[in-house]
Scaffold this motif. Structure first.
Motif, mmCIF file in Angstrom:
data_model
loop_
_atom_site.group_PDB
_atom_site.id
_atom_site.type_symbol
_atom_site.label_atom_id
_atom_site.label_comp_id
_atom_site.label_asym_id
_atom_site.label_seq_id
_atom_site.Cartn_x
_atom_site.Cartn_y
_atom_site.Cartn_z
ATOM 1 N N SER A 98 43.786 41.889 38.038
ATOM 2 C CA SER A 98 42.489 41.261 38.319
ATOM 3 C C SER A 98 41.972 40.445 37.153
ATOM 4 O O SER A 98 40.809 40.005 37.172
ATOM 5 C CB SER A 98 41.459 42.352 38.667
ATOM 6 O OG SER A 98 41.888 43.093 39.781
ATOM 7 N N TYR A 99 42.799 40.244 36.131
ATOM 8 C CA TYR A 99 42.309 39.570 34.931
ATOM 9 C C TYR A 99 43.227 38.426 34.518
ATOM 10 O O TYR A 99 44.438 38.443 34.768
ATOM 11 C CB TYR A 99 42.190 40.567 33.769
ATOM 12 C CG TYR A 99 41.335 41.758 34.097
ATOM 13 C CD1 TYR A 99 39.955 41.684 34.023
ATOM 14 C CD2 TYR A 99 41.930 42.960 34.489
ATOM 15 C CE1 TYR A 99 39.175 42.783 34.334
ATOM 16 C CE2 TYR A 99 41.157 44.058 34.793
ATOM 17 C CZ TYR A 99 39.777 43.965 34.727
ATOM 18 O OH TYR A 99 39.007 45.053 35.041
ATOM 19 N N SER A 100 42.629 37.457 33.863
ATOM 20 C CA SER A 100 43.377 36.361 33.242
ATOM 21 C C SER A 100 43.336 36.578 31.734
ATOM 22 O O SER A 100 42.289 36.947 31.180
ATOM 23 C CB SER A 100 42.754 35.012 33.598
ATOM 24 O OG SER A 100 42.791 34.803 35.000
ATOM 25 N N ILE A 101 44.470 36.323 31.079
ATOM 26 C CA ILE A 101 44.603 36.667 29.664
ATOM 27 C C ILE A 101 44.856 35.400 28.853
ATOM 28 O O ILE A 101 45.580 34.483 29.279
ATOM 29 C CB ILE A 101 45.748 37.671 29.437
ATOM 30 C CG1 ILE A 101 45.616 38.865 30.399
ATOM 31 C CG2 ILE A 101 45.761 38.140 27.985
ATOM 32 C CD1 ILE A 101 44.344 39.657 30.241
ATOM 33 N N ALA A 152 41.268 36.958 24.696
ATOM 34 C CA ALA A 152 40.215 36.727 25.693
ATOM 35 C C ALA A 152 40.686 37.216 27.045
ATOM 36 O O ALA A 152 41.830 36.944 27.446
ATOM 37 C CB ALA A 152 39.839 35.252 25.760
ATOM 38 N N VAL A 153 39.824 37.963 27.700
ATOM 39 C CA VAL A 153 40.117 38.503 29.030
ATOM 40 C C VAL A 153 39.040 38.002 29.981
ATOM 41 O O VAL A 153 37.849 38.173 29.719
ATOM 42 C CB VAL A 153 40.144 40.049 29.019
ATOM 43 C CG1 VAL A 153 40.494 40.575 30.409
ATOM 44 C CG2 VAL A 153 41.128 40.561 27.983
ATOM 45 N N VAL A 154 39.447 37.374 31.084
ATOM 46 C CA VAL A 154 38.499 36.810 32.057
ATOM 47 C C VAL A 154 38.793 37.398 33.422
ATOM 48 O O VAL A 154 39.958 37.507 33.832
ATOM 49 C CB VAL A 154 38.618 35.268 32.113
ATOM 50 C CG1 VAL A 154 37.639 34.692 33.142
ATOM 51 C CG2 VAL A 154 38.360 34.670 30.743
ATOM 52 N N GLU A 155 37.748 37.799 34.113
ATOM 53 C CA GLU A 155 37.916 38.330 35.461
ATOM 54 C C GLU A 155 38.305 37.213 36.417
ATOM 55 O O GLU A 155 37.781 36.096 36.331
ATOM 56 C CB GLU A 155 36.611 38.975 35.944
ATOM 57 C CG GLU A 155 36.247 40.230 35.179
ATOM 58 C CD GLU A 155 34.949 40.844 35.701
ATOM 59 O OE1 GLU A 155 34.171 40.114 36.354
ATOM 60 O OE2 GLU A 155 34.717 42.043 35.458
ATOM 61 N N LYS A 156 39.218 37.534 37.309
ATOM 62 C CA LYS A 156 39.631 36.545 38.300
ATOM 63 C C LYS A 156 38.604 36.404 39.418
ATOM 64 O O LYS A 156 38.470 35.334 40.002
ATOM 65 C CB LYS A 156 40.994 36.938 38.882
ATOM 66 C CG LYS A 156 42.150 36.802 37.902
ATOM 67 C CD LYS A 156 43.462 37.155 38.575
ATOM 68 C CE LYS A 156 44.635 36.996 37.596
ATOM 69 N NZ LYS A 156 45.930 37.331 38.242
ATOM 70 N N ASN A 206 47.977 32.735 30.976
ATOM 71 C CA ASN A 206 48.489 32.577 32.336
ATOM 72 C C ASN A 206 47.773 31.420 33.014
ATOM 73 O O ASN A 206 46.784 30.887 32.516
ATOM 74 C CB ASN A 206 48.357 33.867 33.134
ATOM 75 C CG ASN A 206 46.932 34.381 33.124
ATOM 76 O OD1 ASN A 206 46.065 33.792 32.492
ATOM 77 N ND2 ASN A 206 46.692 35.476 33.825
ATOM 78 N N LYS A 207 48.284 31.040 34.165
ATOM 79 C CA LYS A 207 47.788 29.843 34.821
ATOM 80 C C LYS A 207 46.314 29.963 35.230
ATOM 81 O O LYS A 207 45.563 28.995 35.196
ATOM 82 C CB LYS A 207 48.643 29.545 36.053
ATOM 83 C CG LYS A 207 50.076 29.193 35.713
ATOM 84 C CD LYS A 207 50.877 28.915 36.978
ATOM 85 C CE LYS A 207 52.323 28.548 36.637
ATOM 86 N NZ LYS A 207 53.125 28.287 37.868
ATOM 87 N N GLN A 208 45.890 31.137 35.660
ATOM 88 C CA GLN A 208 44.524 31.294 36.185
ATOM 89 C C GLN A 208 43.449 31.035 35.137
ATOM 90 O O GLN A 208 42.315 30.683 35.475
ATOM 91 C CB GLN A 208 44.340 32.701 36.765
ATOM 92 C CG GLN A 208 45.129 32.974 38.020
ATOM 93 C CD GLN A 208 46.566 33.378 37.732
ATOM 94 O OE1 GLN A 208 46.997 33.389 36.558
ATOM 95 N NE2 GLN A 208 47.331 33.697 38.779
ATOM 96 N N ILE A 209 43.770 31.221 33.863
ATOM 97 C CA ILE A 209 42.754 31.079 32.827
ATOM 98 C C ILE A 209 42.682 29.663 32.273
ATOM 99 O O ILE A 209 41.749 29.326 31.533
ATOM 100 C CB ILE A 209 43.012 32.090 31.683
ATOM 101 C CG1 ILE A 209 41.696 32.365 30.929
ATOM 102 C CG2 ILE A 209 44.052 31.566 30.717
ATOM 103 C CD1 ILE A 209 41.822 33.488 29.917
ATOM 104 N N LYS A 210 43.698 28.839 32.612
ATOM 105 C CA LYS A 210 43.741 27.487 32.045
ATOM 106 C C LYS A 210 42.478 26.673 32.293
ATOM 107 O O LYS A 210 42.055 25.914 31.417
ATOM 108 C CB LYS A 210 44.976 26.751 32.569
ATOM 109 C CG LYS A 210 46.268 27.269 31.952
ATOM 110 C CD LYS A 210 47.469 26.468 32.427
ATOM 111 C CE LYS A 210 48.759 26.982 31.754
ATOM 112 N NZ LYS A 210 49.949 26.220 32.210
#
Length: 437
Positions: free
Chosen positions: A79-82, A139-143, A94-98
């Protein structure tokens, strides 16, 4: 016209202050609950994100076993982007955090951060760690983002609850104040009845804070009445004691052995003494302004008209009024009789044929108007009608007789007396007595 500023009652002051306090309390509850909800929401997510960041740091520290890409793939599949950046500027993500990389790089602040986009908010956590002497940023971001409307609805619910709490508190305060001040309202009603003469004393069954005050007021009223009655009785005794020797002196003057010139002078002096005694006796009858006394003015006015008409049988006295017969006014009966009696006596004595008495009540003021069709008084003499110059107002037959007493009574009741020429030709006397004591 003088405008009297109305003072707020205790009840209104309490309701105003307590309602204002209740309103501030409701606002305080709303603000504090809103801040608390936002804090709890952020704090729960911060703890989760910080835990993930710490786990990533531990795995990065043992990078011999796991490369950053493997770590990102491991945690990024959930559930997280790193995002990881070492001290040499190498970054792994990863791609989701770009889409958020620019925000993360520009921020460079450790702790929780918000990413707002299209009325939605995404939470992230960033922190810098020391790994083998090198600084590493994780940095950790919730998806999953959330809509701000959810928190807004919660804030609105808190606001509605605050308003409900305020209304409920205001209702409780209103009834609480009303119940607590009910004895004061009863006291106010009793005081009004006391001023109108509908009761003689206040009820002493009152709250403890006012018990001594009410007791002292009742004792004061009793003391005043006792002193007034004692003064009247004493004056009557003195008058009786003086009139007896005066009567004896009159009988002695019938002796023919006394020269006529001396008899005439002595009779004149004795007559003056009788008149002075009568006038002083009438003054002792004055009760003055005090609560607990009231007089049915129409009934007493009719009785006085009948009495004066018997003295001046050739004159007509007319009463004009539109007042109920049961109307009472806060004035001592003897004081009222002195005012009406003196004015009617003067008007009847100097009228040719008719005298008039008008009674009217308007705006809490009793107006007494007496006029006649007699010769009247010159304008320059109107101001001298109640002056005490050689006691002409008390000893000379005419308009001055007794008017000084009337003026004293009217003044004592905070009223006014005015002399003018009547359209009917004679003297017009207007007396205004306010009801408020």
């Amino acid at each position: 016209m003088k405008i009297v500023k109305r003072r707020l009652s205790i009840k209104r002051k309490l309701l105003s202050y307590l309602t204002l306090i209740g309103f501030f309390c409701a606002v305080l509850v709303y603000v504090s609950q809103t801040i608390l909800v936002d804090y709890i929401h952020d704090e729960l997510h911060r703890n989760q994100l910080e835990t993930i960041a710490n786990q990533i740091v531990k795995e990065v520290d043992s990078s011999g076993k796991n490369s950053p890409n493997n770590i990102i793939e491991k945690y990024g599949s959930g559930s997280y982007s790193i995002y990881i950046e070492d001290s040499e500027g190498k970054s792994f993500a990863n791609k989701q955090i770009k889409p958020y990389l620019d925000i993360i790089k520009e921020s460079r602040q450790s702790g929780l951060f918000h990413i707002s986009e299209n009325n939605r908010s995404t939470l992230g956590y960033s922190s810098t760690f020391e790994i083998e002497g090198r600084k590493t940023t994780v940095a950790v971001v919730e998806k999953n983002s959330f809509s701000a409307k959810i928190l807004n609805k919660l804030h609105a619910l808190i606001w509605y609850l605050s308003i409900t709490l305020f209304i409920a508190a205001s209702t409780i305060v209103y009834f609480g104040v009303a119940i607590a001040l009910k004895p004061l309202r009863v006291m106010s009603v009793q005081l009004n009845a006391l001023k109108k003469g509908d009761r003689k004393r206040l009820d002493e069954k009152v709250p403890e804070e006012f018990r001594e005050l009410v007791k002292h007021l009742n004792r004061l009223l009793e003391s005043y009445e006792k002193k007034l009655n004692r003064s009247r009785h004493l004056a009557a005794d003195v008058s009786h004691s003086l009139k007896t020797p005066l009567a004896v002196m009159h009988s002695i003057l019938d002796n023919n052995a006394i020269p006529s010139t001396i008899v005439t002078e002595l009779r004149y002096q004795l007559s003056d003494m009788h008149e002075l005694i009568d006038i002083q006796m009438r003054k002792t009858e004055m009760a003055g302004q005090h609560i607990g006394k009231a007089t049915p003015i129409v009934e007493k006015a009719l009785a006085l008209i009948d009495a004066v008409s018997r003295i001046y049988s050739s004159k007509k006295i007319y009463l004009e009024e539109a007042l109920p017969r049961e109307l009472v006014w806060p004035i001592d009966e003897r004081d009222f009789n002195e005012i009406i009696g003196n004015l009617l006596d003067n008007a009847s004595k100097w009228s040719y044929q008719e005298a008039y008495l008008y009674l009217n009540v308007q705006e809490e003021t009793l107006t007494i108007l007496v006029e006649d069709d007699g010769p009247g008084v010159a304008d320059h003499q109107l101001t001298e009608l109640t002056k005490r110059q050689k006691r002409l107002d008390e000893k000379t037959p005419g308009y001055g007789l007794g008017l000084s007493i009337v003026e004293e009574i009217v003044t004592d009741y905070t009223g006014i007396i005015h002399f003018s020429t009547s359209p009917k030709g004679g003297l017009r006397v207007m007396v205004e007595l306010p009801k408020i004591i």
